[in-house]
Design a protein around this motif. Structure first.
Motif, PDB file in Angstrom:
ATOM      1  N   ALA A  47       0.834  -1.206   0.000  1.00 20.14           N
ATOM      2  CA  ALA A  47       0.000   0.000   0.000  1.00 20.14           C
ATOM      3  C   ALA A  47       0.867   1.254   0.000  1.00 20.14           C
ATOM      4  O   ALA A  47       0.530   2.255  -0.640  1.00 20.14           O
ATOM      5  CB  ALA A  47      -0.919  -0.007   1.228  1.00 20.14           C
ATOM      6  N   ASN A  48       1.991   1.203   0.696  1.00 16.42           N
ATOM      7  CA  ASN A  48       2.906   2.354   0.703  1.00 16.42           C
ATOM      8  C   ASN A  48       3.531   2.580  -0.666  1.00 16.42           C
ATOM      9  O   ASN A  48       3.611   3.716  -1.150  1.00 16.42           O
ATOM     10  CB  ASN A  48       3.995   2.136   1.754  1.00 16.42           C
ATOM     11  CG  ASN A  48       5.024   3.256   1.762  1.00 16.42           C
ATOM     12  OD1 ASN A  48       6.107   3.113   1.207  1.00 16.42           O
ATOM     13  ND2 ASN A  48       4.675   4.384   2.376  1.00 16.42           N
ATOM     14  N   GLY A  68       1.005   4.112  -2.817  1.00 15.45           N
ATOM     15  CA  GLY A  68       0.477   5.391  -2.355  1.00 15.45           C
ATOM     16  C   GLY A  68      -1.007   5.363  -2.084  1.00 15.45           C
ATOM     17  O   GLY A  68      -1.735   6.299  -2.443  1.00 15.45           O
ATOM     18  N   LYS A  69      -1.464   4.293  -1.432  1.00 14.38           N
ATOM     19  CA  LYS A  69      -2.895   4.124  -1.174  1.00 14.38           C
ATOM     20  C   LYS A  69      -3.306   4.762   0.153  1.00 14.38           C
ATOM     21  O   LYS A  69      -3.499   4.090   1.163  1.00 14.38           O
ATOM     22  CB  LYS A  69      -3.257   2.641  -1.193  1.00 14.38           C
ATOM     23  CG  LYS A  69      -3.274   2.047  -2.597  1.00 14.38           C
ATOM     24  CD  LYS A  69      -3.817   0.654  -2.600  1.00 14.38           C
ATOM     25  CE  LYS A  69      -3.958   0.094  -4.006  1.00 14.38           C
ATOM     26  NZ  LYS A  69      -5.053   0.710  -4.785  1.00 14.38           N
ATOM     27  N   GLY A  71      -1.206   3.488   2.955  1.00 14.44           N
ATOM     28  CA  GLY A  71       0.135   3.742   2.442  1.00 14.44           C
ATOM     29  C   GLY A  71       0.990   4.484   3.442  1.00 14.44           C
ATOM     30  O   GLY A  71       2.187   4.202   3.589  1.00 14.44           O
ATOM     31  N   THR A  72       0.377   5.435   4.153  1.00 11.65           N
ATOM     32  CA  THR A  72       1.113   6.174   5.172  1.00 11.65           C
ATOM     33  C   THR A  72       1.546   5.253   6.310  1.00 11.65           C
ATOM     34  O   THR A  72       2.686   5.315   6.791  1.00 11.65           O
ATOM     35  CB  THR A  72       0.244   7.315   5.734  1.00 11.65           C
ATOM     36  OG1 THR A  72      -0.149   8.185   4.659  1.00 11.65           O
ATOM     37  CG2 THR A  72       1.018   8.114   6.778  1.00 11.65           C
TER      38      THR A  72
END
Length: 265
Positions: A223-224, A227-228, A232-233
Protein backbone atom coordinates in the motif's frame (compact mmCIF):
# COMPACT_ATOMS: atom_id res chain seq x y z
CA UNK A 1 30.74 -6.30 13.27
CA UNK A 2 33.22 -9.17 13.49
CA UNK A 3 31.05 -10.89 16.10
CA UNK A 4 27.98 -10.59 13.85
CA UNK A 5 29.94 -12.14 10.97
CA UNK A 6 30.99 -15.06 13.18
CA UNK A 7 27.41 -15.62 14.38
CA UNK A 8 26.16 -15.57 10.80
CA UNK A 9 28.84 -17.98 9.60
CA UNK A 10 28.10 -20.45 12.39
CA UNK A 11 24.36 -20.16 11.74
CA UNK A 12 24.82 -20.96 8.05
CA UNK A 13 27.03 -23.92 8.95
CA UNK A 14 24.24 -25.23 11.17
CA UNK A 15 21.75 -24.96 8.34
CA UNK A 16 24.24 -26.52 5.96
CA UNK A 17 24.64 -29.54 8.21
CA UNK A 18 20.89 -30.04 8.35
CA UNK A 19 20.61 -29.55 4.58
CA UNK A 20 23.10 -32.35 3.98
CA UNK A 21 21.02 -34.59 6.22
CA UNK A 22 17.82 -33.67 4.32
CA UNK A 23 19.45 -34.37 0.96
CA UNK A 24 20.15 -37.94 2.05
CA UNK A 25 16.46 -38.43 1.18
CA UNK A 26 16.30 -36.31 -1.95
CA UNK A 27 13.05 -37.73 -3.25
CA UNK A 28 11.22 -36.87 -0.03
CA UNK A 29 12.68 -33.36 -0.05
CA UNK A 30 11.73 -32.83 -3.70
CA UNK A 31 8.18 -34.05 -3.12
CA UNK A 32 7.84 -31.69 -0.16
CA UNK A 33 9.01 -28.73 -2.25
CA UNK A 34 6.66 -29.64 -5.11
CA UNK A 35 3.72 -30.07 -2.73
CA UNK A 36 4.36 -26.59 -1.34
CA UNK A 37 4.57 -25.07 -4.81
CA UNK A 38 1.33 -26.74 -5.89
CA UNK A 39 -0.44 -25.49 -2.76
CA UNK A 40 0.71 -21.93 -3.38
CA UNK A 41 -0.09 -22.13 -7.09
CA UNK A 42 -3.63 -23.19 -6.17
CA UNK A 43 -3.95 -19.90 -4.26
CA UNK A 44 -2.75 -17.96 -7.31
CA UNK A 45 -5.25 -19.79 -9.55
CA UNK A 46 -8.00 -18.94 -7.06
CA UNK A 47 -7.12 -15.24 -7.33
CA UNK A 48 -7.08 -15.39 -11.12
CA UNK A 49 -10.52 -17.00 -11.11
CA UNK A 50 -11.83 -14.31 -8.74
CA UNK A 51 -10.58 -11.55 -11.07
CA UNK A 52 -12.40 -13.08 -14.01
CA UNK A 53 -15.60 -12.15 -12.15
CA UNK A 54 -14.65 -8.78 -10.60
CA UNK A 55 -12.35 -5.96 -11.81
CA UNK A 56 -11.02 -5.11 -8.35
CA UNK A 57 -10.88 -6.70 -4.90
CA UNK A 58 -11.36 -4.27 -2.05
CA UNK A 59 -10.20 -1.47 -4.33
CA UNK A 60 -7.11 -3.38 -5.49
CA UNK A 61 -6.40 -4.57 -9.03
CA UNK A 62 -5.28 -8.08 -9.93
CA UNK A 63 -1.54 -7.37 -10.01
CA UNK A 64 -1.68 -5.24 -6.88
CA UNK A 65 -3.25 -8.15 -5.01
CA UNK A 66 -0.62 -10.45 -6.53
CA UNK A 67 2.08 -8.24 -4.99
CA UNK A 68 0.54 -8.61 -1.54
CA UNK A 69 0.15 -12.36 -2.04
CA UNK A 70 3.72 -12.70 -3.31
CA UNK A 71 5.26 -10.81 -0.40
CA UNK A 72 3.48 -12.97 2.16
CA UNK A 73 4.38 -16.19 0.34
CA UNK A 74 8.00 -15.06 0.02
CA UNK A 75 8.20 -14.13 3.71
CA UNK A 76 6.76 -17.50 4.71
CA UNK A 77 9.17 -19.28 2.38
CA UNK A 78 12.24 -17.49 3.74
CA UNK A 79 11.05 -18.02 7.30
CA UNK A 80 10.61 -21.73 6.70
CA UNK A 81 13.85 -22.12 4.79
CA UNK A 82 16.15 -20.34 7.23
CA UNK A 83 14.28 -20.14 10.57
CA UNK A 84 12.16 -23.29 10.69
CA UNK A 85 13.65 -24.30 14.04
CA UNK A 86 11.34 -21.98 15.97
CA UNK A 87 8.49 -24.42 15.18
CA UNK A 88 10.33 -27.10 17.18
CA UNK A 89 10.66 -24.97 20.31
CA UNK A 90 7.66 -26.60 22.03
CA UNK A 91 9.24 -30.05 21.62
CA UNK A 92 12.60 -28.73 22.82
CA UNK A 93 11.01 -27.37 25.98
CA UNK A 94 8.83 -30.40 26.61
CA UNK A 95 11.65 -32.92 26.13
CA UNK A 96 14.36 -30.88 27.86
CA UNK A 97 16.43 -30.52 24.68
CA UNK A 98 17.19 -26.93 25.65
CA UNK A 99 19.52 -28.32 28.32
CA UNK A 100 22.02 -29.13 25.57
CA UNK A 101 21.62 -25.73 23.91
CA UNK A 102 22.15 -23.77 27.12
CA UNK A 103 25.66 -25.09 27.64
CA UNK A 104 26.88 -24.28 24.14
CA UNK A 105 28.79 -21.01 23.46
CA UNK A 106 26.25 -19.72 20.96
CA UNK A 107 23.04 -17.69 21.46
CA UNK A 108 20.21 -20.05 22.37
CA UNK A 109 17.67 -18.21 20.22
CA UNK A 110 19.86 -18.71 17.13
CA UNK A 111 20.42 -22.37 17.99
CA UNK A 112 16.67 -22.86 18.20
CA UNK A 113 15.86 -21.03 14.97
CA UNK A 114 18.66 -22.72 13.07
CA UNK A 115 18.05 -26.19 14.49
CA UNK A 116 16.33 -27.34 11.33
CA UNK A 117 15.69 -26.27 7.76
CA UNK A 118 12.36 -26.35 5.96
CA UNK A 119 12.93 -27.48 2.35
CA UNK A 120 9.28 -26.67 1.66
CA UNK A 121 10.21 -23.02 2.13
CA UNK A 122 12.28 -23.14 -1.06
CA UNK A 123 9.15 -23.60 -3.15
CA UNK A 124 7.41 -20.68 -1.45
CA UNK A 125 10.43 -18.42 -1.81
CA UNK A 126 10.88 -19.18 -5.51
CA UNK A 127 7.17 -18.71 -6.23
CA UNK A 128 7.08 -15.45 -4.27
CA UNK A 129 10.05 -14.05 -6.17
CA UNK A 130 8.54 -15.15 -9.47
CA UNK A 131 5.22 -13.44 -8.70
CA UNK A 132 6.96 -10.24 -7.63
CA UNK A 133 9.03 -10.16 -10.83
CA UNK A 134 5.85 -10.67 -12.86
CA UNK A 135 3.79 -8.11 -10.94
CA UNK A 136 6.33 -5.30 -10.50
CA UNK A 137 6.16 -3.96 -14.10
CA UNK A 138 2.35 -4.18 -14.05
CA UNK A 139 1.63 -1.93 -11.08
CA UNK A 140 1.69 1.85 -11.04
CA UNK A 141 5.07 2.44 -9.44
CA UNK A 142 7.92 4.47 -10.93
CA UNK A 143 10.82 2.06 -10.44
CA UNK A 144 13.76 4.42 -10.07
CA UNK A 145 16.77 3.41 -7.90
CA UNK A 146 15.29 5.04 -4.80
CA UNK A 147 11.92 3.28 -5.09
CA UNK A 148 13.66 -0.05 -5.79
CA UNK A 149 15.81 0.37 -2.67
CA UNK A 150 12.80 1.33 -0.58
CA UNK A 151 10.83 -1.63 -1.94
CA UNK A 152 13.64 -4.00 -0.97
CA UNK A 153 13.72 -2.48 2.52
CA UNK A 154 9.96 -2.96 2.87
CA UNK A 155 10.26 -6.53 1.60
CA UNK A 156 13.03 -7.33 4.07
CA UNK A 157 11.07 -5.69 6.87
CA UNK A 158 8.04 -7.84 6.05
CA UNK A 159 10.19 -10.95 6.31
CA UNK A 160 11.49 -9.82 9.72
CA UNK A 161 7.93 -9.21 10.93
CA UNK A 162 6.87 -12.71 9.87
CA UNK A 163 9.89 -14.43 11.43
CA UNK A 164 9.49 -12.44 14.66
CA UNK A 165 5.80 -13.34 14.92
CA UNK A 166 6.68 -17.02 14.44
CA UNK A 167 9.32 -16.87 17.17
CA UNK A 168 7.09 -15.01 19.63
CA UNK A 169 4.07 -17.25 19.06
CA UNK A 170 6.19 -20.39 19.45
CA UNK A 171 7.78 -18.98 22.61
CA UNK A 172 4.44 -19.43 24.38
CA UNK A 173 5.68 -23.02 24.80
CA UNK A 174 7.63 -21.84 27.86
CA UNK A 175 4.31 -21.17 29.58
CA UNK A 176 1.98 -23.75 28.01
CA UNK A 177 4.44 -26.67 28.32
CA UNK A 178 2.77 -28.51 25.46
CA UNK A 179 4.64 -30.77 23.02
CA UNK A 180 2.90 -29.02 20.12
CA UNK A 181 2.68 -25.36 19.07
CA UNK A 182 -1.10 -25.01 18.85
CA UNK A 183 -1.15 -21.27 19.57
CA UNK A 184 1.59 -20.64 17.00
CA UNK A 185 -0.28 -22.74 14.44
CA UNK A 186 -3.42 -20.68 15.07
CA UNK A 187 -1.58 -17.41 14.44
CA UNK A 188 0.08 -18.89 11.36
CA UNK A 189 -3.33 -19.87 10.00
CA UNK A 190 -4.58 -16.36 10.74
CA UNK A 191 -1.71 -15.14 8.60
CA UNK A 192 -3.35 -16.71 5.56
CA UNK A 193 -5.86 -13.84 5.72
CA UNK A 194 -2.98 -11.39 5.28
CA UNK A 195 -2.33 -12.69 1.78
CA UNK A 196 -5.12 -10.44 0.51
CA UNK A 197 -5.88 -6.73 0.98
CA UNK A 198 -7.36 -6.33 4.45
CA UNK A 199 -9.91 -3.92 2.99
CA UNK A 200 -11.98 -6.97 2.00
CA UNK A 201 -12.54 -7.87 5.68
CA UNK A 202 -14.65 -6.44 8.45
CA UNK A 203 -13.25 -3.87 10.88
CA UNK A 204 -12.62 -6.52 13.54
CA UNK A 205 -10.50 -8.69 11.24
CA UNK A 206 -8.59 -5.66 9.96
CA UNK A 207 -7.84 -4.63 13.53
CA UNK A 208 -6.55 -8.10 14.45
CA UNK A 209 -4.31 -8.30 11.38
CA UNK A 210 -2.92 -4.85 12.17
CA UNK A 211 -2.34 -5.40 15.89
CA UNK A 212 -0.74 -8.87 15.56
CA UNK A 213 0.76 -7.35 13.07
CA UNK A 214 0.48 -9.70 10.11
CA UNK A 215 -0.73 -6.97 7.75
CA UNK A 216 2.78 -5.47 7.82
CA UNK A 217 4.15 -8.52 6.01
CA UNK A 218 2.53 -7.67 2.69
CA UNK A 219 -0.49 -5.38 2.72
CA UNK A 220 0.88 -2.20 4.30
CA UNK A 221 4.26 -2.32 2.47
CA UNK A 222 2.56 -2.69 -0.91
CA UNK A 223 0.00 0.00 0.00
CA UNK A 224 2.91 2.35 0.70
CA UNK A 225 4.55 1.62 -2.64
CA UNK A 226 1.25 2.28 -4.40
CA UNK A 227 0.48 5.39 -2.36
CA UNK A 228 -2.89 4.12 -1.17
CA UNK A 229 -4.00 6.81 1.28
CA UNK A 230 -3.89 6.12 5.01
CA UNK A 231 -2.81 2.52 4.49
CA UNK A 232 0.13 3.74 2.44
CA UNK A 233 1.11 6.17 5.17
CA UNK A 234 0.97 3.43 7.78
CA UNK A 235 3.06 1.22 5.49
CA UNK A 236 5.92 3.72 5.68
CA UNK A 237 6.43 2.59 9.29
CA UNK A 238 6.98 -1.05 8.29
CA UNK A 239 10.75 -0.96 9.04
CA UNK A 240 10.00 0.49 12.49
CA UNK A 241 7.38 -2.19 13.12
CA UNK A 242 9.86 -4.84 11.99
CA UNK A 243 12.50 -3.60 14.43
CA UNK A 244 9.93 -3.53 17.23
CA UNK A 245 8.72 -7.04 16.41
CA UNK A 246 12.27 -8.40 16.37
CA UNK A 247 13.16 -6.82 19.70
CA UNK A 248 9.83 -7.83 21.23
CA UNK A 249 10.13 -11.45 20.07
CA UNK A 250 13.69 -11.68 21.36
CA UNK A 251 12.70 -10.21 24.74
CA UNK A 252 9.70 -12.55 24.99
CA UNK A 253 11.92 -15.53 24.20
CA UNK A 254 14.47 -14.43 26.80
CA UNK A 255 11.74 -14.05 29.41
CA UNK A 256 10.46 -17.53 28.67
CA UNK A 257 13.98 -18.93 28.76
CA UNK A 258 14.48 -17.57 32.28
CA UNK A 259 11.54 -19.63 33.53
CA UNK A 260 12.61 -22.78 31.68
CA UNK A 261 13.04 -25.87 33.83
CA UNK A 262 14.74 -29.04 32.69
CA UNK A 263 12.60 -32.10 31.97
CA UNK A 264 14.25 -33.72 34.98
CA UNK A 265 15.36 -36.82 33.12
Amino acid sequence: MREAAILTRVYLRMLGAYLRAVLEYRTDALLLVLATVLTQVAGVVFLLVVFTQVPTLGGWTRWEVMCVYAMVVLAEGIGSLFFEGSWHLAAFVNLGVLDYLLVRPYPVVLQVMGATLGPNGLGGAVLGIGLLVAAAPRIEVDWDPISVGWALLLLGSGVVVKVAINLASNSTAFWLLSPSSSSAATIHTLGDLARYPITVYSFGVRAVLTIVPLAFVGYFPVANLLGKGVSGTIGAFTPVVAAGCALGAWAYFRRGLRRYESSGS
